[in-house]
Design a protein around this motif. Structure first.
Motif, PDB file in Angstrom:
ATOM      1  N   ILE A 177     -15.750  -4.969 -32.106  1.00  0.00           N
ATOM      2  CA  ILE A 177     -16.120  -4.595 -30.744  1.00  0.00           C
ATOM      3  C   ILE A 177     -15.176  -3.498 -30.269  1.00  0.00           C
ATOM      4  CG2 ILE A 177     -16.458  -5.378 -28.373  1.00  0.00           C
ATOM      5  CD1 ILE A 177     -16.868  -8.203 -29.437  1.00  0.00           C
ATOM      6  N   ASP A 178     -15.743  -2.350 -29.920  1.00  0.00           N
ATOM      7  CA  ASP A 178     -14.999  -1.202 -29.385  1.00  0.00           C
ATOM      8  C   ASP A 178     -15.539  -0.952 -27.986  1.00  0.00           C
ATOM      9  OD1 ASP A 178     -13.968   1.310 -28.723  1.00  0.00           O
ATOM     10  OD2 ASP A 178     -14.134   2.079 -30.755  1.00  0.00           O
ATOM     11  N   TRP A 179     -14.697  -1.063 -26.987  1.00  0.00           N
ATOM     12  CA  TRP A 179     -15.173  -1.008 -25.603  1.00  0.00           C
ATOM     13  C   TRP A 179     -14.072  -0.464 -24.692  1.00  0.00           C
ATOM     14  CZ3 TRP A 179     -12.043  -4.547 -27.382  1.00  0.00           C
ATOM     15  CH2 TRP A 179     -11.190  -5.226 -26.518  1.00  0.00           C
ATOM     16  N   GLY A 180     -14.432  -0.192 -23.460  1.00  0.00           N
ATOM     17  CA  GLY A 180     -13.461   0.236 -22.457  1.00  0.00           C
ATOM     18  C   GLY A 180     -14.066   0.085 -21.088  1.00  0.00           C
ATOM     19  N   ALA A 181     -13.224   0.131 -20.071  1.00  0.00           N
ATOM     20  CA  ALA A 181     -13.677   0.004 -18.689  1.00  0.00           C
ATOM     21  C   ALA A 181     -13.404   1.296 -17.929  1.00  0.00           C
ATOM     22  CB  ALA A 181     -12.958  -1.159 -18.000  1.00  0.00           C
ATOM     23  N   LYS A 182     -14.198   1.532 -16.906  1.00  0.00           N
ATOM     24  CA  LYS A 182     -14.009   2.669 -16.009  1.00  0.00           C
ATOM     25  C   LYS A 182     -13.623   2.140 -14.637  1.00  0.00           C
ATOM     26  CE  LYS A 182     -16.425   6.799 -14.292  1.00  0.00           C
ATOM     27  NZ  LYS A 182     -17.713   7.540 -14.341  1.00  0.00           N
ATOM     28  N   VAL A 183     -12.485   2.599 -14.132  1.00  0.00           N
ATOM     29  CA  VAL A 183     -11.978   2.179 -12.827  1.00  0.00           C
ATOM     30  C   VAL A 183     -11.541   3.425 -12.059  1.00  0.00           C
ATOM     31  CG1 VAL A 183     -10.199   0.881 -11.606  1.00  0.00           C
ATOM     32  CG2 VAL A 183     -11.233  -0.083 -13.658  1.00  0.00           C
ATOM     33  N   CYS A 184     -12.183   3.672 -10.916  1.00  0.00           N
ATOM     34  CA  CYS A 184     -11.852   4.848 -10.086  1.00  0.00           C
ATOM     35  C   CYS A 184     -11.880   6.125 -10.910  1.00  0.00           C
ATOM     36  CB  CYS A 184     -10.499   4.678  -9.413  1.00  0.00           C
ATOM     37  SG  CYS A 184     -10.443   3.314  -8.243  1.00  0.00           S
ATOM     38  N   GLY A 185     -12.834   6.204 -11.827  1.00  0.00           N
ATOM     39  CA  GLY A 185     -13.009   7.403 -12.630  1.00  0.00           C
ATOM     40  C   GLY A 185     -12.216   7.439 -13.911  1.00  0.00           C
ATOM     41  N   TYR A 186     -11.198   6.588 -14.034  1.00  0.00           N
ATOM     42  CA  TYR A 186     -10.341   6.605 -15.220  1.00  0.00           C
ATOM     43  C   TYR A 186     -10.753   5.511 -16.206  1.00  0.00           C
ATOM     44  CZ  TYR A 186      -7.412  10.251 -13.361  1.00  0.00           C
ATOM     45  OH  TYR A 186      -6.974  11.460 -12.897  1.00  0.00           O
TER      46      TYR A 186
END
Length: 366
Positions: free
Chosen positions: A219-228
């Protein structure tokens, strides 16, 4: 916040002096956001001496006032394009030698602009603002840390809820759901979820394979928070693994640690890449690690610097990079371990905190 964006524009102006430019037309929407805080699109930023002028349309007039108070604004109507209004403004303010983001304009738009501002000399630039973005400031680092925390919590939540017949697609959808539930804006990029042999594809597209079809899932993933953004990879063990899996995994883990140990200001990117690549090659898997070791990230998931065998730059304090070695064996599967690392003044800081050993990611899907 206004002081942060003003400081970034001042850094850009110093860059412009190095190429003898008196102004710049910023047309990449990500770069416009970095320099101003504006979160819309279809908007240019013109720097001309001490002036900074937004060139936009009526859809964003109120939004610009809310997000970027104090900047001059030129609003076009439906009878003209953004490039046409930009040309009018440039011809009026006469900025002198004007830096253009040659990699952000289509050839048609570039040619149209050049024909309309013939009295203004232009200099093509590539990566001028992206180079500035490689060094993260305090506000950016705080936001990236939040994006990493949201990503990690979402991963832990889905691991606690995995079911044998859950598909790669369902896992990807659930990651998006959990990230938004935890306050994120969504995924940093479409998640990569690969069960067994599908994990041999570094950028596998989630499909209908269920996790009980093989003893592990990447699983390769990431989150976006306030554009970052954030960017992580883990392999989840869902069944009985083989000695081969253990050997591959431990090789990748040693390779990652060897690279992380080399991260410090002044370290050559190629040397950091080589530290990991050598471990994998010495274990006999060299031809199964074909991509670069990592990359910078921030407002975009791929930003400077790049850690690869052909990189020519060095690490600098304030850079944030991924370290993601992998081994991909066609027909069997793949292992990649990815973490986010900050270059500090005296070395590095591992920003992500999920355990990296495979034993910590064994789940009971029964």
């Amino acid at each position: 916040m206004g002081e942060i964006f003003s400081s970034r524009r001042s850094r850009l102006r110093r860059q412009l002096k190095q190429i003898d430019a008196q102004g710049a037309l910023i047309s990449d929407p990500v770069n416009v956001r970095y320099l101003t805080g504006f979160t819309g699109d279809s908007t240019y930023l013109l720097l001309a001496g001490a002036r900074q002028i937004f060139i936009s349309d009526s859809r964003y007039e109120t939004q610009i006032e809310q997000e970027c108070p104090g900047l001059d604004v030129e609003i076009r109507d439906a009878s003209q394009t953004t490039e046409q209004l930009a040309a009018q403004v440039i011809n009026r303010v006469k900025p002198g030698l004007l830096a253009i983001e040659a990699d952000a304009l289509s050839k048609a738009n570039y040619d149209g602009l050049a024909d309309s501002i013939k009295s203004t000399p232009m200099v093509d630039t590539t990566g001028l603002v992206r180079g500035l973005r490689a060094i993260k400031d305090k506000t950016e680092l705080e936001t990236i840390r939040r994006a990493i925390k949201v990503a990690q919590k979402s991963f832990q939540t889905i691991c606690a809820q995995l079911l044998p017949k859950q598909t790669e697609l369902e896992i990807a959808f659930e990651l998006e759901h959990q990230i938004r539930r935890l306050g994120g804006e969504g995924c940093a990029f479409p998640p990569i979820v690969g069960v067994g042999p599908q994990a041999a594809l570094p950028h596998a597209h989630p499909g209908k394979s269920s996790i009980d079809a093989a003893p592990f899932v990447l699983i390769d993933w990431g989150a976006k928070v306030c554009g970052y953004l954030s960017d992580l990879t883990r392999v989840v063990v869902t069944g009985k693994i083989s000695a081969k899996f253990e050997r591959v995994y431990e090789t990748v883990l040693r390779a990652q640690q060897a690279a992380i140990d080399r991260i410090r200001p002044g370290a050559a990117l190629v040397d950091v890449d080589s530290a990991a690549r050598s471990v994998i090659a010495d274990a006999g898997f060299g031809k199964y690690f074909g991509h670069g070791l990592g990359h910078g990230f921030g407002l975009e998931i791929h930003e400077p610097p790049r850690l690869s065998p052909i990189s020519k730059d060095v690490l600098e304090t304030g850079m944030v990079v991924t370290v993601e070695p992998g081994i991909y064996l066609p027909g069997w599967g793949g292992v990649r371990i990815e973490d986010d690392v900050l270059v500090t003044s005296d070395g590095h800081e591992l920003l992500s905190s999920l355990p990296r050993d495979w034993e910590s990611h064994c789940v009971d899907c029964g």
